[in-house]
Scaffold this active site. Sequence first.
Site, PDB file in Angstrom:
ATOM      1  N   HIS A   1      -1.908  82.912 -27.290  1.00 48.88           N
ATOM      2  CA  HIS A   1      -1.804  82.225 -26.007  1.00 48.88           C
ATOM      3  C   HIS A   1      -1.946  83.168 -24.817  1.00 48.88           C
ATOM      4  CE1 HIS A   1       0.433  78.810 -28.251  1.00 48.88           C
ATOM      5  NE2 HIS A   1      -0.862  78.558 -28.163  1.00 48.88           N
TER       6      HIS A   1
ATOM      7  N   HIS B   1      -7.895  72.009 -33.355  1.00 57.48           N
ATOM      8  CA  HIS B   1      -6.646  71.807 -34.103  1.00 57.48           C
ATOM      9  C   HIS B   1      -5.488  71.842 -33.100  1.00 57.48           C
ATOM     10  CE1 HIS B   1      -9.516  73.325 -37.084  1.00 57.48           C
ATOM     11  NE2 HIS B   1      -8.775  72.747 -38.008  1.00 57.48           N
TER      12      HIS B   1
ATOM     13  N   SER C   1      -1.159  75.253 -27.361  1.00 62.31           N
ATOM     14  CA  SER C   1      -2.412  75.562 -26.656  1.00 62.31           C
ATOM     15  C   SER C   1      -2.832  74.470 -25.673  1.00 62.31           C
ATOM     16  CB  SER C   1      -3.527  75.830 -27.674  1.00 62.31           C
ATOM     17  OG  SER C   1      -3.173  76.888 -28.532  1.00 62.31           O
TER      18      SER C   1
ATOM     19  N   GLU D   1      -6.898  66.367 -33.271  1.00 62.68           N
ATOM     20  CA  GLU D   1      -5.804  66.628 -34.196  1.00 62.68           C
ATOM     21  C   GLU D   1      -5.853  65.584 -35.314  1.00 62.68           C
ATOM     22  OE1 GLU D   1      -3.100  67.895 -36.480  1.00 62.68           O
ATOM     23  OE2 GLU D   1      -3.626  69.098 -34.720  1.00 62.68           O
TER      24      GLU D   1
ATOM     25  N   ASP E   1     -11.007  65.047 -37.468  1.00 61.98           N
ATOM     26  CA  ASP E   1     -11.233  66.396 -37.985  1.00 61.98           C
ATOM     27  C   ASP E   1     -12.021  67.161 -36.919  1.00 61.98           C
ATOM     28  OD1 ASP E   1     -12.408  68.681 -39.266  1.00 61.98           O
ATOM     29  OD2 ASP E   1     -12.098  67.746 -41.211  1.00 61.98           O
ATOM     30  N   GLY E   2     -11.352  68.052 -36.236  1.00 59.86           N
ATOM     31  CA  GLY E   2     -11.968  68.734 -35.109  1.00 59.86           C
ATOM     32  C   GLY E   2     -13.148  69.600 -35.469  1.00 59.86           C
TER      33      GLY E   2
ATOM     34  N   ASP F   1      -8.411  76.852 -34.447  1.00 54.69           N
ATOM     35  CA  ASP F   1      -7.094  77.371 -34.804  1.00 54.69           C
ATOM     36  C   ASP F   1      -6.515  76.601 -35.997  1.00 54.69           C
ATOM     37  OD1 ASP F   1      -4.566  78.495 -34.762  1.00 54.69           O
ATOM     38  OD2 ASP F   1      -3.858  77.253 -33.111  1.00 54.69           O
TER      39      ASP F   1
END
Length: 288
Positions: free
Chosen positions: A19, A42, A100, A118, A143-144, A164
Amino acid sequence: MLSYRHGFHAGNFADVLKHSLLALTIAALKQKPKPFVYIDTHAGAGKYSLKSEFAEKTGEYRQGIVRVWRESEPPAELRDYLAAVRAENTGRQLARYPGSPQLVRRLVRPQDRLLLSELHGSDATALQQLFAGDKQVGVAKEDGLNMLPKKLPPIQRRGLVLIDPSYEMRDEYKKVVAALVSAYRHFATGIYAVWYPVIERAATEAFIAKLAETGIPRQLRIEHCVADDGAGRGMTGSGMLFINPPWLLASQAHTLLPWLDRVLADGGGRWNVEWTVPEAGADSGLRK
């Protein structure tokens, strides 16, 4: 795969690295007036309570954000990151931590946009509730990684993509590499930030090598390990692999990582800033 919940790990040493670098990248994008998009493959729940059953079960935040929070003179490189964390809390009490999406939302301008993905049902619901009615933020339960190429190139023509995953499944490393190759074909000028854990050193190095083998230029690796590598020791470190990083990020990391190592690892960890696929004139890296 969906058993992973970031609430167990929110605010740990890996989050601090991820971050803080994310905040520096957002600051760099804001140097130009044109809008940009932030895409998170994610996204998780968006923000987390450090007093929750999840966080207290592991207590990982105590070896992460708590140590940084207590420092009286953090470096300038942590200014925006810590400002976003403070905005989640009251006074000196540290009770909540921004994931994030919430971190970025606190840092972007009115002209910028967030696209958040997500797949986990509970986290997706929490994310949708967090940003309900926010016209700058789009949230999808999906599903990213699979959907990423369909979002590129963005209409803003400038953007940051954070990848991520949990890496609980071995094939996630392959999926990340494949997704990056496809995404880069669609949006070669974008900034890509890939988080990875250091659990088994051989697996980590194989992943970094596979990314380099794609031929995608300008790959910068920034890694911090708070303990020595070792089988069965769990996550001893983490890193971020950037494609097309902001031009100051490598030098900022050179300043930031020694400080983080002192605070998070009592000066006994290891850190690395390295161009795994160098740009012209870039140095090869600095290690401790």
